[in-house]
Design a protein around this motif. Structure first.
Motif, PDB file in Angstrom:
ATOM      1  N   HIS A 133       0.773  -1.450   0.013  1.00  0.00           N
ATOM      2  CA  HIS A 133       0.134   0.129   0.173  1.00  0.00           C
ATOM      3  C   HIS A 133       0.943   1.510  -0.032  1.00  0.00           C
ATOM      4  CE1 HIS A 133      -3.567  -2.388   0.684  1.00  0.00           C
ATOM      5  NE2 HIS A 133      -2.749  -3.157   1.785  1.00  0.00           N
ATOM      6  N   ALA A 134       2.147   1.463  -0.646  1.00  0.00           N
ATOM      7  CA  ALA A 134       2.956   2.433  -0.652  1.00  0.00           C
ATOM      8  C   ALA A 134       2.263   3.534  -1.303  1.00  0.00           C
ATOM      9  CB  ALA A 134       4.322   1.903  -1.221  1.00  0.00           C
ATOM     10  N   ASN A 135       1.691   3.333  -2.497  1.00  0.00           N
ATOM     11  CA  ASN A 135       1.241   4.269  -3.276  1.00  0.00           C
ATOM     12  C   ASN A 135      -0.032   4.989  -2.609  1.00  0.00           C
ATOM     13  OD1 ASN A 135       3.068   4.113  -5.370  1.00  0.00           O
ATOM     14  ND2 ASN A 135       2.007   2.608  -6.519  1.00  0.00           N
ATOM     15  N   LYS A 136      -0.714   4.398  -1.933  1.00  0.00           N
ATOM     16  CA  LYS A 136      -1.998   4.589  -1.269  1.00  0.00           C
ATOM     17  C   LYS A 136      -1.517   5.511   0.070  1.00  0.00           C
ATOM     18  CE  LYS A 136      -5.007   0.797  -2.350  1.00  0.00           C
ATOM     19  NZ  LYS A 136      -5.550  -0.511  -1.856  1.00  0.00           N
ATOM     20  N   VAL A 137      -0.551   5.110   0.544  1.00  0.00           N
ATOM     21  CA  VAL A 137      -0.068   5.943   1.780  1.00  0.00           C
ATOM     22  C   VAL A 137       0.553   7.326   0.991  1.00  0.00           C
ATOM     23  CG1 VAL A 137       1.709   6.312   3.547  1.00  0.00           C
ATOM     24  CG2 VAL A 137       0.401   4.059   3.286  1.00  0.00           C
ATOM     25  N   PHE A 138       1.203   7.262  -0.014  1.00  0.00           N
ATOM     26  CA  PHE A 138       1.585   8.319  -0.510  1.00  0.00           C
ATOM     27  C   PHE A 138       0.633   9.374  -1.227  1.00  0.00           C
ATOM     28  CE2 PHE A 138       3.265  10.498  -4.568  1.00  0.00           C
ATOM     29  CZ  PHE A 138       4.195  11.494  -4.009  1.00  0.00           C
ATOM     30  N   TYR A 139      -0.467   9.061  -1.714  1.00  0.00           N
ATOM     31  CA  TYR A 139      -1.514   9.984  -2.013  1.00  0.00           C
ATOM     32  C   TYR A 139      -2.253  10.443  -0.729  1.00  0.00           C
ATOM     33  CZ  TYR A 139      -0.819   7.703  -6.751  1.00  0.00           C
ATOM     34  OH  TYR A 139      -0.456   7.373  -7.867  1.00  0.00           O
ATOM     35  N   GLY A 140      -2.231   9.757   0.174  1.00  0.00           N
ATOM     36  CA  GLY A 140      -2.811  10.044   1.650  1.00  0.00           C
ATOM     37  C   GLY A 140      -1.951  11.248   1.939  1.00  0.00           C
ATOM     38  N   VAL A 141      -0.668  11.283   1.838  1.00  0.00           N
ATOM     39  CA  VAL A 141       0.166  12.367   2.385  1.00  0.00           C
ATOM     40  C   VAL A 141       0.062  13.635   1.488  1.00  0.00           C
ATOM     41  CG1 VAL A 141       2.524  13.104   2.666  1.00  0.00           C
ATOM     42  CG2 VAL A 141       1.981  10.666   3.408  1.00  0.00           C
ATOM     43  N   LEU A 142      -0.176  13.441   0.095  1.00  0.00           N
ATOM     44  CA  LEU A 142      -0.513  14.621  -0.682  1.00  0.00           C
ATOM     45  C   LEU A 142      -1.716  15.257  -0.435  1.00  0.00           C
ATOM     46  CD1 LEU A 142       0.639  13.129  -4.312  1.00  0.00           C
ATOM     47  CD2 LEU A 142       1.914  14.488  -2.674  1.00  0.00           C
ATOM     48  N   TYR A 143      -2.676  14.401   0.187  1.00  0.00           N
ATOM     49  CA  TYR A 143      -3.972  14.906   0.290  1.00  0.00           C
ATOM     50  C   TYR A 143      -4.070  16.006   1.428  1.00  0.00           C
ATOM     51  CZ  TYR A 143      -6.194  11.640  -2.926  1.00  0.00           C
ATOM     52  OH  TYR A 143      -6.592  10.826  -4.014  1.00  0.00           O
ATOM     53  N   THR A 144      -2.987  15.685   2.220  1.00  0.00           N
ATOM     54  CA  THR A 144      -2.881  16.389   3.479  1.00  0.00           C
ATOM     55  C   THR A 144      -2.317  18.069   3.176  1.00  0.00           C
ATOM     56  OG1 THR A 144      -0.436  16.125   3.844  1.00  0.00           O
ATOM     57  CG2 THR A 144      -2.303  14.614   5.112  1.00  0.00           C
ATOM     58  N   LEU A 145      -1.755  18.086   1.795  1.00  0.00           N
ATOM     59  CA  LEU A 145      -1.578  19.298   1.402  1.00  0.00           C
ATOM     60  C   LEU A 145      -2.923  20.134   1.085  1.00  0.00           C
ATOM     61  CD1 LEU A 145       1.683  18.336  -0.966  1.00  0.00           C
ATOM     62  CD2 LEU A 145       1.610  19.314   1.376  1.00  0.00           C
ATOM     63  N   MET A 146      -3.838  19.642   0.831  1.00  0.00           N
ATOM     64  CA  MET A 146      -5.048  20.477   0.583  1.00  0.00           C
ATOM     65  C   MET A 146      -5.662  20.789   1.750  1.00  0.00           C
ATOM     66  SD  MET A 146      -6.239  17.780  -2.522  1.00  0.00           S
ATOM     67  CE  MET A 146      -5.127  17.117  -3.759  1.00  0.00           C
ATOM     68  N   VAL A 147      -5.470  20.454   2.909  1.00  0.00           N
ATOM     69  CA  VAL A 147      -6.112  20.912   4.156  1.00  0.00           C
ATOM     70  C   VAL A 147      -5.567  22.103   4.540  1.00  0.00           C
ATOM     71  CG1 VAL A 147      -6.938  20.162   6.306  1.00  0.00           C
ATOM     72  CG2 VAL A 147      -6.733  18.486   4.429  1.00  0.00           C
ATOM     73  N   PRO A 148      -6.273  23.462   4.773  1.00  0.00           N
ATOM     74  CA  PRO A 148      -5.708  24.315   5.517  1.00  0.00           C
ATOM     75  C   PRO A 148      -5.312  24.332   6.679  1.00  0.00           C
ATOM     76  CG  PRO A 148      -7.680  24.841   4.105  1.00  0.00           C
ATOM     77  CD  PRO A 148      -7.591  23.542   4.125  1.00  0.00           C
ATOM     78  N   THR A 149      -4.325  25.016   7.161  1.00  0.00           N
ATOM     79  CA  THR A 149      -3.880  25.072   8.720  1.00  0.00           C
ATOM     80  C   THR A 149      -4.908  25.467   9.399  1.00  0.00           C
ATOM     81  OG1 THR A 149      -1.573  25.387   7.677  1.00  0.00           O
ATOM     82  CG2 THR A 149      -1.926  25.660  10.312  1.00  0.00           C
ATOM     83  N   ALA A 150      -5.931  26.359   9.205  1.00  0.00           N
ATOM     84  CA  ALA A 150      -6.912  26.838  10.077  1.00  0.00           C
ATOM     85  C   ALA A 150      -7.924  25.551  10.478  1.00  0.00           C
ATOM     86  CB  ALA A 150      -7.572  27.968   9.621  1.00  0.00           C
ATOM     87  N   VAL A 151      -8.078  24.814   9.596  1.00  0.00           N
ATOM     88  CA  VAL A 151      -9.034  23.626   9.900  1.00  0.00           C
ATOM     89  C   VAL A 151      -8.763  22.628  10.722  1.00  0.00           C
ATOM     90  CG1 VAL A 151     -10.160  21.718   8.606  1.00  0.00           C
ATOM     91  CG2 VAL A 151      -9.737  23.694   7.579  1.00  0.00           C
ATOM     92  N   THR A 152      -7.243  22.656  10.898  1.00  0.00           N
ATOM     93  CA  THR A 152      -6.515  21.586  11.986  1.00  0.00           C
ATOM     94  C   THR A 152      -6.546  22.160  13.319  1.00  0.00           C
ATOM     95  OG1 THR A 152      -4.497  21.794  11.162  1.00  0.00           O
ATOM     96  CG2 THR A 152      -5.825  20.150  10.356  1.00  0.00           C
ATOM     97  N   CYS A 153      -6.550  23.547  13.406  1.00  0.00           N
ATOM     98  CA  CYS A 153      -6.206  24.158  14.475  1.00  0.00           C
ATOM     99  C   CYS A 153      -6.990  24.087  15.806  1.00  0.00           C
ATOM    100  CB  CYS A 153      -6.401  25.687  14.411  1.00  0.00           C
ATOM    101  SG  CYS A 153      -5.643  26.753  15.688  1.00  0.00           S
ATOM    102  N   VAL A 154      -8.408  23.953  15.488  1.00  0.00           N
ATOM    103  CA  VAL A 154      -9.344  23.841  16.701  1.00  0.00           C
ATOM    104  C   VAL A 154      -9.224  22.218  17.063  1.00  0.00           C
ATOM    105  CG1 VAL A 154     -11.620  23.578  17.361  1.00  0.00           C
ATOM    106  CG2 VAL A 154     -10.819  25.428  16.193  1.00  0.00           C
ATOM    107  N   PRO A 155      -9.175  21.285  16.289  1.00  0.00           N
ATOM    108  CA  PRO A 155      -9.246  19.861  16.708  1.00  0.00           C
ATOM    109  C   PRO A 155      -8.024  19.582  17.220  1.00  0.00           C
ATOM    110  CG  PRO A 155     -10.076  19.883  14.346  1.00  0.00           C
ATOM    111  CD  PRO A 155      -9.550  21.281  14.769  1.00  0.00           C
TER     112      PRO A 155
END
Length: 247
Positions: A75-97
């Protein structure tokens, strides 16, 4: 007409009053002499957070990049794509959690709460992966013939041969670990846990703005970043070039 013209011309040619241009070197110590804000403690906090954040980031992100590039698994490629998806999440969204999680762990006003949540970054993980994809496989195979596993190949071969990239990532991480304002403001609720930029913001209130303190404290605060960049600027360019990412 002639008299008025001469008078107006003389008025225009008059020179403004001279002002003093001497540098007030005594202002350098003024931020440290302020009893309401412990600027020296804020500098120490930023230094500790920046150094530990840089070291931890290099370890975590280089290991993740090496694992995605050098360790084959299903599942190396799936994990890599999951890492790339984190680049699309703004920092402000993860601040409260992130604050809720750190608060539930009792890490408010602590170095752990300031450092650990920011150790992983998808961007630098991508840089390490791109670099290790082009790493000579013969070297890793030679290490494994000697009886070392993936950790030995990483520590004995990959790390010593990627010093330029490590220096480049360290420079970027050092700057990003020194500059944040929102997360240290949320986590550092006590004055003793303030970083340098949180301390600087306290010089501006609804009633007053201490411009001379802001300017002098800002000049002192950017000196560490300037020294780091001047010292590592050559390795920064070389390290980014070796990742294979081109603009």
């Amino acid at each position: 007409m002639t008299g008025r013209f001469r008078k107006r011309r003389a008025t225009r040619s008059s020179k403004p009053a001279s002002t003093s241009t001497d540098i007030q070197w005594g202002d350098i110590t003024e931020p440290f002499d302020d009893t309401t804000i412990d600027f020296g403690q804020a500098l120490r906090n930023s230094t500790v957070v920046g150094v530990l954040h840089t070291v931890g980031t290099l370890l975590v992100r280089s290991l993740s990049g090496y694992g995605l590039a050098g360790i084959p698994y299903r599942h190396a490629n799936k994990v890599f794509y999951g890492v790339l998806y984190t680049l699309m999440v703004p920092t402000a969204v993860t601040c409260v959690p992130g604050f809720v999680l750190v608060s539930s762990l009792g890490r408010i006003d602590s170095y752990r709460g300031l450092i650990i949540p920011g150790l992983f970054s998808g961007f630098t993980c991508l840089l390490f992966r791109q670099y290790f994809l082009g790493f000579p496989k013969e070297l890793e195979e030679a290490v494994r013939v000697d009886g070392l596993g993936h950790w030995g190949a990483y520590w004995r071969v990959a790390v010593p041969n990627s010093l330029n990239l490590l220096a480049a990532i360290a420079t970027i991480t050092r700057i990003s670990g020194w500059n944040p304002f929102l997360w240290p403001l949320v986590i550092g609720q006590d004055r003793s846990a303030w970083t340098v930029w949180v301390a600087l913001s306290s010089y501006m209130t609804n009633q007053t703005v201490n411009y001379h303190l802001i300017f002098m404290a800002t000049a002192i605060s950017i000196l560490p970043l300037l020294l780091v960049f001047l010292f590592l600027q050559r390795r920064l360019v070389q390290g980014i070039a070796q990742t294979g990412i081109k603009g």
